[in-house]
Structure formats: C-alpha cells, structure tokens
Motif scaffolding. Structure first.
Motif, PDB file in Angstrom:
ATOM      1  N   SER A 153      61.393 167.893 119.568  1.00 15.25           N
ATOM      2  CA  SER A 153      59.897 167.596 118.282  1.00 15.25           C
ATOM      3  C   SER A 153      60.977 166.715 117.364  1.00 15.25           C
ATOM      4  N   ILE A 154      59.587 166.365 116.536  1.00 13.27           N
ATOM      5  CA  ILE A 154      59.900 164.767 115.636  1.00 13.27           C
ATOM      6  C   ILE A 154      60.990 165.795 114.858  1.00 13.27           C
ATOM      7  N   HIS A 155      60.714 166.852 114.564  1.00 15.74           N
ATOM      8  CA  HIS A 155      61.833 166.951 113.420  1.00 15.74           C
ATOM      9  C   HIS A 155      63.402 167.284 113.924  1.00 15.74           C
ATOM     10  N   GLN A 156      63.340 167.323 115.101  1.00 17.90           N
ATOM     11  CA  GLN A 156      64.888 167.384 115.778  1.00 17.90           C
ATOM     12  C   GLN A 156      65.197 166.354 115.771  1.00 17.90           C
ATOM     13  N   SER A 157      64.367 164.978 115.646  1.00 16.74           N
ATOM     14  CA  SER A 157      64.596 163.379 116.524  1.00 16.74           C
ATOM     15  C   SER A 157      65.060 163.206 114.974  1.00 16.74           C
ATOM     16  N   ILE A 158      64.456 163.779 113.602  1.00 13.59           N
ATOM     17  CA  ILE A 158      64.274 163.187 112.070  1.00 13.59           C
ATOM     18  C   ILE A 158      65.763 164.139 112.465  1.00 13.59           C
TER      19      ILE A 158
END
Lengths: 459, 459
Positions: A153-158
């Motif tokens: 997810s974007i969250h994980q990558s951030i």
C-alpha cells in the motif's frame, strides 16, 4: 597582488569560522571547505593546521573527494580511523566508493582498514559497484533505493521512506520504483503523483487509476555506456533513472547531479584533448613540471610533424632561392588550410561526442564538410590569388597560390571529417589524436602543392 | 549508402507508426518525433505530409521546439489555430514562451494569434519571462510552483498539489517552497521529507521538528547570471532551485533539465567558438552556404593576420635569399609557438568558463602558464637547436633558432593567458576572439625573432 592574496585568506578564514560556529556545520558545501583549506595551506601552514583540527569530522569527510591529494593526506593523519569509519558509513554507496578510491591512491592500508570496518551490506555494495568499468552506467549508480512491491500500500511504502530517511542513507528521492516479486522493475511513480492518493491504496491500483503507461519506467541497463544514460536524461528531461541488470531486476539508480558532473567533466576533457592537454595534470595544485610534461608530449609529436613539413620545404630550396616570394607566402597556404580543417574537425568531434552522428553517416558528413571547405576554398583562393598577383606583380604566382589554396582547403575538409570518424570507428577517442594528424596533413599538402606547382609552373 | 538511407527511412516510419498506434501517443519523445519527420521530409515529401497529418496535435506541438524551421512551417499550416492554442495552454510557462518565440521567427501574426487566445494568467507569465535577458536566471525559470504558506497544514498543501497535478501545468515536483504572508521564500522542503509526517502538522511545525537550517532554502535572484545558477546546481547537487525577486519574494523555479541543456549547449558553443565556428549555423538542415559564410568570417580575419606575418617575412627577404635554411625552418618556430599558446589559451578559457579563475587571479595564472611554457620552451629550444645544427651544419643557426624558440614559447604562455583574461575583463566572450589574436601574436613574434636574430647574427 598581496592585497588580493590577503583578501582571499581573510575570506577563507571568515567562511570557515562561520562554518565552525554554525550549529549544524552546514554553512559551506564540501567544495567550499576544500577550497578554503587549499587557500590557507598555500599561504599559512600553521593556520591551516589549526583549522583542520577545529573543523568537524563530517565536514572534512564530505569535502574529502574534492580535496587535492596533499590536503587529504594531512586529513588522514589527523582524523582517527574510527571517526573516519563512522562518517563513511553515513555516505551513499557511490560516495563511499569514490572516497575509498581517493584514499587508496594515498594510503592503501588506510583504505583497507576503513573498508573492513564497514557493514557487510555496505561492503557488498561497494564491491559490486567497483566491478563496473568506468564508462558503464553501473559505475555511476547508487544502490540505495526507494522501492516498493506492486502489492504494497502507499502507506507501507511511505513508512519505508521514513525508515530510509532516518537511516540518512539516501538523498534526492523523486520517484518510487515499483517492482514485482522477483524484483523486476515495473513502474516509476513520481512522489508527487503518489502522495495525492488515499494512502490505503495499493501501488498497483495507483498505476491502474491513471492513464495506461503514464508510469512506464524509462530505465538503463547496468552495462550500458554512460553516454547512453546521459542521452536519456537529456531526451526525457529526467531527474533520476533506474538501472536494471540483464534480467530486468532493479539494482540501482543514477541521479541528475551525477550526470551534471559527467557532462561538465567530459566537455572539459574534450576541449583539452583537442589541444593536447591532459585535464588531470592541469589542477592548480599540480606542479608546473607535471603540467609541462603532459603538454610536452603533444608538442613533441607536433615538432616531429613540423620537421616533416620542413623536409618538404627543403625539397624545393632551389625554387625558393629563385622566388623568395614563395617563402613569404607559404605560411598563408598552410595556416588557412589548418584553420579550415580544424573547423571541420571540431564540429565533427563534438557532434560525435553528442551522438548526433556516427560512422554510418560518414559519407553524408564528409560530403557536407568538403562542400563547405570548397566554397570557402574558392572564395579565399580568389582573394589570395589577386593580392599575391598585385603584391609581387607576377600573374602566374597568383594562379599558383590560388590553385594551392583550393587544393589544400578542399583536402582539409576531407581530413577534418575523415580522421575523427576513422579514429572513432577504431574506438580511439577522436578528440585526442585528431588535430595533430590533421595539421600534419594540411601542412604537407599545403607546402607540397604550393611549392610543387610553383616549381612546375614558375621555373 | 542507399541501403543505409533506406534503413533510416524504414526505422523512422516504424517508430512513427508505433507512436501513432499507441493509445497515449507517448512512445516517442519530442526530439524523436522531430528527428523522424526530418528524415522523412528529406527523402519522401509525400509520406512526410501523410505522417504529419496522422500525428496527434499534442505530439506535434511537444516536438515543435526541436524542429528545424522548415518543418515547423509545414506544421503551422496544417494545424488549425484553435487546436494549437489548446495544446499550448497545457505547457509550462517557460515552454510556452520558447514555443511562441520559435513560431514568431516564422510567422509573427500566428504567434500573436496564439498569444491572444491564452488565459490572462499565462499571458502575464509569458510577458514577465520575456522581459528577462538571455543570460539572466529569470529567463530560464518556470513560474508554475508548488508552494505553501508556513501556516498551512501538510494536508492543505497536498490538496493544492493534487489541483496542480490535475491542471497538468507542472511536472518534476521535488520540493515544497514555504513562504510567509508576503510571499517571501523561507524554506524548501523535499517532498520526501514532507510526506513522512502526520498530515495534520503545519508546515512551520515540520520545520521546527527538524534540525535548525535543515530546510534552509538555497535560492538565486531572478537577475543573477545563469552561470551562477549552474554553479549552485553543481555545488549543492540540486534538483531544483527557487528564484526570488529583489524583495525575496518567490517568483519561479529552475529545474535540473533546463540546466543540463544549458551546460551541453554552452560547452558546444565554447568548443566551436574557439575555432571560429558559430553553433547556430552548424545544424545539418542549414545550407552549406550558411555554414560556409559563418566560418568564412573567422577565416577572413585569419587571412588578414596571415598576410601580416607574410609582410614580416618580407622584411627579411634578403636574409632568406642568402640562407634558404631559414625558410625551411621558420614554420617550426611559428607552429610550436602557436600550439604552446593554444594550450595555455584553452586551459584559461575553460577555467574562466567554469568559474575556477577570474581576472583577480591574473598574476597567479599568468605566472603559472609562463612557467609551463618556459620549461617546454627550454626543452624544445635545445632539441630544435641541435637538430638544426646537425641538419644544416651551421652552429650559429642552431643558436639562432633555439633563442627564437625560447622567446616565442615564453611569450605564447603570456599571451595565451593575458588575452582571454583581458577579453573577459571587458565582458567579451574569451572563447570567441582569443585564438585569432593569439596566433597573430605568436606568428609575428616567431617570424620576427627568428629572422631578426638570423639577420643580426648570421649575416
């Protein structure tokens, strides 16, 4: 003069003082710190050493790759190895390699000690990078990357980005590189396109939401020549280019600042090579003797070809004794041919370097250049012929020099293109040997045609 | 040859077909589209026009600034004005200006029509940008910006980013520029540092959370010379540089791709100028006559100076008639002096361009270069003296030529540095006039010292 010098010293000290007094020691860039130290060392060794010991280790190490060898040597004796290792650990892999290679030139043992103390990961990265040839894309890349799996997810990558940032191991993050399970590069998503989405979205869904191919990754292979990488940066206005191996697996990235440096340095190298100067020998700190030696090599070759020209003139000594006007006029034929050829040569060398032409274009390029030099050949043959006729009141002399000019300028266009194209064909840098070969050719053709025609027609 | 040509045409058609069949029409970059069209036009006008009409307007306009004038002319007759205006609206302000300027060269009315149709904001921006001089930072900047007030939250700024992205008016966003109420630039925060925070945080709190000065903005003024901007990019490894006006108000930004182009182009310009070639006249599409004319200008000056040298030789015609050996050897003195001087000249011109030296360093630089040329002068005087003595069995001739070599090479080091430094001092591009002035000086000194000493000592 002393005033200028004093100003320079005063300014260097002021800058260094500000830098030392600044809490974060980031008033000056690495280049600036190295410059200030250089000014001080040359003029006042005592103050130089005082500043060297007062500067923080980080600033010194960051400026190390911009230092001349003798200053780096002082620095290595002053900084304890453990501190050196700690700061080196903070650098990106390509900078670590550059620093170690610079240290190695001075003190091989020291470089080995530092290398041994690094983390296993760093070591692996450095070994990998040092295996590439100087002109391969891999040699210019950093291994530290901001990447994510398509299913993240974007969250994980951030969150990953946050960890990367905290480890202080990567700067200049412009894009997220999306890879599949095997690590194969799939997409490159600008950070600015990523963060405007809901953070719960998966990377693959971000890709789907947008126009097909919007995030298609432009990349290069690690074994690609660096010139191709530069061309890609230029063509696609890139800020960063991902590098993949032969299987398409993402292995590193090249950022725009590395490319800047490459462009500037290779332009300097080309300009210098065209006149037989070696850029490595030209740093201000290098001794006059070293610079003289490096330049003398080319001058020596030039001397040899000058004697060759003299030998040609020598064949016609009888003719010259009869018509001294020939001795007076012959430098004109040679100089105009040399300059016309040098123009064709320079344009060809530069266009080869920029990738605008290659050997396959030879016929087209040669035709164009001969065309240009014949147009100018006709024009200048006419002028020189008329002036010579008026000056020496000998119509035949005017005809002889006009014919010689036309022949020499025509050939100079041919050689000005043929020589660099052929050198390039045989993988020799066309900037290096071209101009000696060219002036040899134009001198010989110039003197031979002028004096030969004169012997034949005037005597 | 025909085979190569056919391959080239085939490849261009294939590339264009792929591009046209691709849903997003983004298979090819603007440069590539322009290149393919150029190949087609040269070889098959009919097919060229067929592709021109089949290509989408966006691709054509995006490649317009890379097109030679004659293709742009065709394009302007084919695309209706309203479509042209629509695509132009999507471009960033600096690209709009570049396109309009390019169109203006062909068709002033058309440029005016397009300009009038643009939004008031675009118009204002273009007028503002076109007011800057070519060498000012402002001329290279884009006005579209991602900025936020210090009191905005991250969330608000990301919403703004989303709007910016949707309007398609800005690419390459690397940093958020934080400004105060008056629009004065305060900080530059990399996107990667911004988005790892809680989005409810205010921009000013992000700054506070980090080390003091971490986000201190490096900037340039809109009236700064573009060379200073390039130096900043290089020194601080920048990807983007904010531009402020005299009051510190943020007015635009320059991105790294603009700088690339500038570096490459100015290196080419320098290399060409050193041999009297005008880069604008060298495009393949320009006629041979135009290229010949531009090169002839410099050759004409060179011819004038060559006649000057001849006049000097003419003074000594009696001496030459007595000693033909002088005519045989004199090109050596001139050629070695010219080459030694050209080396000093090239190094000085390049170091001036890179900002490594300036007029204030004159004494230091001249000293160094005279040193180098005297070291080589001594070495080559010895060689040439001995060879000449052996060749012509005249000891005094060896002494005369050795003395002339030493004098000429020493002066060539002096002139090779003094000429470009002085031109630079008077704001004349040192790459342009230097080498003519230099070879004039070395030829005159070379012939005069050699033949003068010979008349004095040998006769």
């Amino acid at each position: 003069m002393n005033e200028i010098l004093n100003d320079e010293i005063k300014r260097a000290k002021e800058l260094l003082n500000n830098h030392i007094n600044d809490k974060n020691n980031d008033e000056l860039s690495g280049v600036d710190v190295a410059d200030c130290l250089r000014v001080l060392k040359k003029n006042n060794e005592e103050e130089y050493f005082s500043y060297l010991s007062r500067l923080d280790v980080q600033s010194l190490v960051y400026s190390a790759t911009d230092m001349p060898e003798h200053i780096l040597k002082d620095l290595l004796t002053i900084i304890p190895n453990d501190k050196l290792v700690n700061v080196t650990k903070e650098l990106e892999s390509d900078e670590q390699l550059e620093l170690l290679e610079h240290i190695q030139e001075i003190d091989e043992d020291k470089a080995k000690i530092i290398f041994d103390e690094l983390d296993d990961n760093d070591k692996k990265d450095i070994l990998k990078l040092s295996n590439y040839d100087d002109d391969e894309a891999g040699a210019y890349m950093q291994i530290e990357l901001f990447k994510a799996n398509l299913n993240d997810s974007i969250h994980q990558s951030i969150q990953n980005l946050k960890l990367l940032k905290e480890s202080d191991e990567i700067e200049h993050i412009f894009k997220l590189f999306a890879v599949d399970e095997k690590g194969v590069l799939k997409y490159a998503i600008p950070l600015s396109d990523l963060v405007i989405n809901d953070f719960s979205l998966k990377i693959k869904d971000v890709v789907k939401k947008n126009k097909e191919d919007k995030f298609k990754a432009i990349f290069a292979h690690d074994n690609d020549p660096i010139e191709d990488v530069v061309a890609k940066f230029h063509e696609f206005d890139l800020s960063v280019l991902p590098i993949v191996d032969s299987k398409g697996v993402l292995v590193g990235r090249i950022t725009t600042d590395d490319i800047h440096e490459f462009i500037q340095e290779s332009a300097t190298e080309q300009i210098y090579n065209l006149v037989g100067v070696d850029d490595d020998a030209e740093y201000e700190d290098e001794s006059i003797i070293k610079a003289s030696k490096s330049r003398a090599f080319w001058l020596l070759i030039n001397l040899f070809t000058a004697f060759l020209s003299s030998a040609i003139i020598g064949i016609f000594d009888q003719t010259i004794q009869t018509y001294v006007a020939l001795a007076i006029l012959m430098p004109i034929v040679a100089s105009m041919g040399g300059n016309t050829g040098t123009q064709a040569l320079t344009v060809t060398v530069r266009r080869l370097a920029l990738g605008e032409i290659e050997f396959g274009d030879a016929k087209k390029v040669i035709k164009r250049e001969i065309g240009i030099s014949l147009v100018n050949g006709l024009f200048f043959a006419l002028i020189v012929g008329i002036v010579s006729f008026i000056w020496f009141k000998t119509p035949l002399l005017g005809i002889v020099i006009a014919m010689a000019m036309l022949i020499n300028l025509g050939f100079s266009g041919l050689f000005g293109t043929f020589i660099p194209l052929t050198l390039k064909k045989f993988n020799i840098d066309p900037a290096v040997g071209s101009s000696v070969l060219l002036t040899t050719a134009t001198d010989i053709i110039g003197f031979f045609s002028f004096l030969g025609l004169a012997t034949w027609i005037l005597l």
